[in-house]
Design a protein around this motif. Structure first.
Motif, PDB file in Angstrom:
ATOM      1  N   SER A   1       9.037  81.998 109.774  1.00  0.00           N
ATOM      2  CA  SER A   1       8.483  82.663 108.614  1.00  0.00           C
ATOM      3  C   SER A   1       9.576  83.317 107.780  1.00  0.00           C
ATOM      4  CB  SER A   1       7.437  83.688 109.036  1.00  0.00           C
ATOM      5  OG  SER A   1       8.009  84.777 109.710  1.00  0.00           O
ATOM      6  N   GLY A   2      10.686  83.704 108.420  1.00  0.00           N
ATOM      7  CA  GLY A   2      11.783  84.329 107.682  1.00  0.00           C
ATOM      8  C   GLY A   2      12.403  83.387 106.662  1.00  0.00           C
ATOM      9  N   MET A   3      12.589  82.133 107.049  1.00  0.00           N
ATOM     10  CA  MET A   3      13.161  81.156 106.121  1.00  0.00           C
ATOM     11  C   MET A   3      12.195  80.855 104.984  1.00  0.00           C
ATOM     12  SD  MET A   3      15.065  78.634 108.814  1.00  0.00           S
ATOM     13  CE  MET A   3      15.710  77.522 107.605  1.00  0.00           C
ATOM     14  N   ALA A   4      10.919  80.738 105.297  1.00  0.00           N
ATOM     15  CA  ALA A   4       9.923  80.474 104.263  1.00  0.00           C
ATOM     16  C   ALA A   4       9.843  81.645 103.280  1.00  0.00           C
ATOM     17  CB  ALA A   4       8.555  80.222 104.907  1.00  0.00           C
ATOM     18  N   ASN A   5       9.943  82.862 103.784  1.00  0.00           N
ATOM     19  CA  ASN A   5       9.910  84.029 102.908  1.00  0.00           C
ATOM     20  C   ASN A   5      11.137  84.094 102.009  1.00  0.00           C
ATOM     21  OD1 ASN A   5       7.451  84.911 103.820  1.00  0.00           O
ATOM     22  ND2 ASN A   5       8.320  86.218 105.393  1.00  0.00           N
ATOM     23  N   ALA A   6      12.308  83.826 102.556  1.00  0.00           N
ATOM     24  CA  ALA A   6      13.527  83.832 101.743  1.00  0.00           C
ATOM     25  C   ALA A   6      13.449  82.770 100.658  1.00  0.00           C
ATOM     26  CB  ALA A   6      14.751  83.622 102.629  1.00  0.00           C
ATOM     27  N   LEU A   7      12.933  81.602 101.019  1.00  0.00           N
ATOM     28  CA  LEU A   7      12.785  80.527 100.045  1.00  0.00           C
ATOM     29  C   LEU A   7      11.805  80.912  98.943  1.00  0.00           C
ATOM     30  CD1 LEU A   7      13.473  77.639  99.195  1.00  0.00           C
ATOM     31  CD2 LEU A   7      11.638  76.851 100.684  1.00  0.00           C
ATOM     32  N   ARG A   8      10.661  81.512  99.318  1.00  0.00           N
ATOM     33  CA  ARG A   8       9.659  81.906  98.316  1.00  0.00           C
ATOM     34  C   ARG A   8      10.193  82.995  97.397  1.00  0.00           C
ATOM     35  NH1 ARG A   8       7.161  80.276  94.829  1.00  0.00           N
ATOM     36  NH2 ARG A   8       5.484  81.524  94.017  1.00  0.00           N
ATOM     37  N   ARG A   9      10.934  83.941  97.958  1.00  0.00           N
ATOM     38  CA  ARG A   9      11.541  84.997  97.136  1.00  0.00           C
ATOM     39  C   ARG A   9      12.533  84.398  96.140  1.00  0.00           C
ATOM     40  NH1 ARG A   9      11.337  90.345  98.576  1.00  0.00           N
ATOM     41  NH2 ARG A   9      10.163  90.834 100.454  1.00  0.00           N
ATOM     42  N   ASN A  10      13.273  83.385  96.581  1.00  0.00           N
ATOM     43  CA  ASN A  10      14.230  82.723  95.699  1.00  0.00           C
ATOM     44  C   ASN A  10      13.503  81.982  94.580  1.00  0.00           C
ATOM     45  OD1 ASN A  10      17.045  82.717  95.499  1.00  0.00           O
ATOM     46  ND2 ASN A  10      17.127  80.556  96.031  1.00  0.00           N
ATOM     47  N   GLU A  11      12.364  81.370  94.899  1.00  0.00           N
ATOM     48  CA  GLU A  11      11.570  80.676  93.885  1.00  0.00           C
ATOM     49  C   GLU A  11      11.058  81.656  92.837  1.00  0.00           C
ATOM     50  OE1 GLU A  11       8.570  78.787  96.233  1.00  0.00           O
ATOM     51  OE2 GLU A  11       9.854  77.092  96.760  1.00  0.00           O
ATOM     52  N   VAL A  12      10.629  82.843  93.259  1.00  0.00           N
ATOM     53  CA  VAL A  12      10.146  83.859  92.322  1.00  0.00           C
ATOM     54  C   VAL A  12      11.284  84.299  91.403  1.00  0.00           C
ATOM     55  CG1 VAL A  12       9.290  86.241  92.148  1.00  0.00           C
ATOM     56  CG2 VAL A  12       8.245  84.652  93.762  1.00  0.00           C
ATOM     57  N   ALA A  13      12.468  84.532  91.970  1.00  0.00           N
ATOM     58  CA  ALA A  13      13.617  84.931  91.151  1.00  0.00           C
ATOM     59  C   ALA A  13      13.978  83.833  90.154  1.00  0.00           C
ATOM     60  CB  ALA A  13      14.818  85.256  92.045  1.00  0.00           C
ATOM     61  N   ALA A  14      13.944  82.579  90.587  1.00  0.00           N
ATOM     62  CA  ALA A  14      14.258  81.462  89.692  1.00  0.00           C
ATOM     63  C   ALA A  14      13.223  81.361  88.571  1.00  0.00           C
ATOM     64  CB  ALA A  14      14.314  80.158  90.475  1.00  0.00           C
ATOM     65  N   HIS A  15      11.953  81.594  88.895  1.00  0.00           N
ATOM     66  CA  HIS A  15      10.889  81.571  87.889  1.00  0.00           C
ATOM     67  C   HIS A  15      11.120  82.660  86.838  1.00  0.00           C
ATOM     68  CE1 HIS A  15       6.875  81.104  86.195  1.00  0.00           C
ATOM     69  NE2 HIS A  15       6.675  82.395  86.375  1.00  0.00           N
ATOM     70  N   ASN A  16      11.501  83.840  87.302  1.00  0.00           N
ATOM     71  CA  ASN A  16      11.781  84.936  86.375  1.00  0.00           C
ATOM     72  C   ASN A  16      12.973  84.605  85.476  1.00  0.00           C
ATOM     73  OD1 ASN A  16       9.663  86.444  87.390  1.00  0.00           O
ATOM     74  ND2 ASN A  16      10.957  87.645  88.757  1.00  0.00           N
ATOM     75  N   ILE A  17      14.027  84.060  86.052  1.00  0.00           N
ATOM     76  CA  ILE A  17      15.216  83.715  85.266  1.00  0.00           C
ATOM     77  C   ILE A  17      14.879  82.642  84.237  1.00  0.00           C
ATOM     78  CG2 ILE A  17      17.491  82.626  85.397  1.00  0.00           C
ATOM     79  CD1 ILE A  17      17.838  84.118  88.109  1.00  0.00           C
TER      80      ILE A  17
END
Length: 107
Positions: A1-17
């Motif tokens: 779950s840690g890897m999936a969470n890090a990946l999802r957080r990165n997707e949110v940051a990329a969406h914002n950028i």
């Protein structure tokens, strides 16, 4: 779950950028939430618009406020998420090595 969470957080940051120059865009925030039965998941929230679109009385043209994305925060979040992903990979590698050694002992 840690890897999936890090990946999802990165997707949110990329969406914002990706939407930094989109007028009216409100940045998403990725928050960790505990899952019943164990684990953590990502919950996304969006800030409510700070104001309604501005209307000029002359021609009725609507103006949206600029996005509230802070590039410094988003890039920092991406670096943190990349390191969290790497840390989880290292934990999995260590687990794999320990299991391999246990199997060697059992044989």
């Amino acid at each position: 779950s840690g890897m999936a969470n890090a990946l999802r957080r990165n997707e949110v940051a990329a969406h914002n950028i990706a939407n930094v120059q989109t007028d009216g865009f409100r940045a998403l925030r990725a928050l960790s939430a505990e899952v019943k039965g164990g684990g953590v998941e990502i919950v996304e929230i969006s800030e409510a618009p700070s104001s309604n679109p501005l209307t000029l009385p002359d021609d009725g043209v609507h103006f949206l406020p600029p996005s509230n994305v802070n590039l410094t925060t988003e890039i920092t979040n991406q670096l943190i998420n990349a390191n969290a992903f790497k840390a989880n990979i290292n934990a999995l590698k260590a687990q794999d090595e320990v299991l391999g050694k246990i199997l060697d002992i059992v044989d």
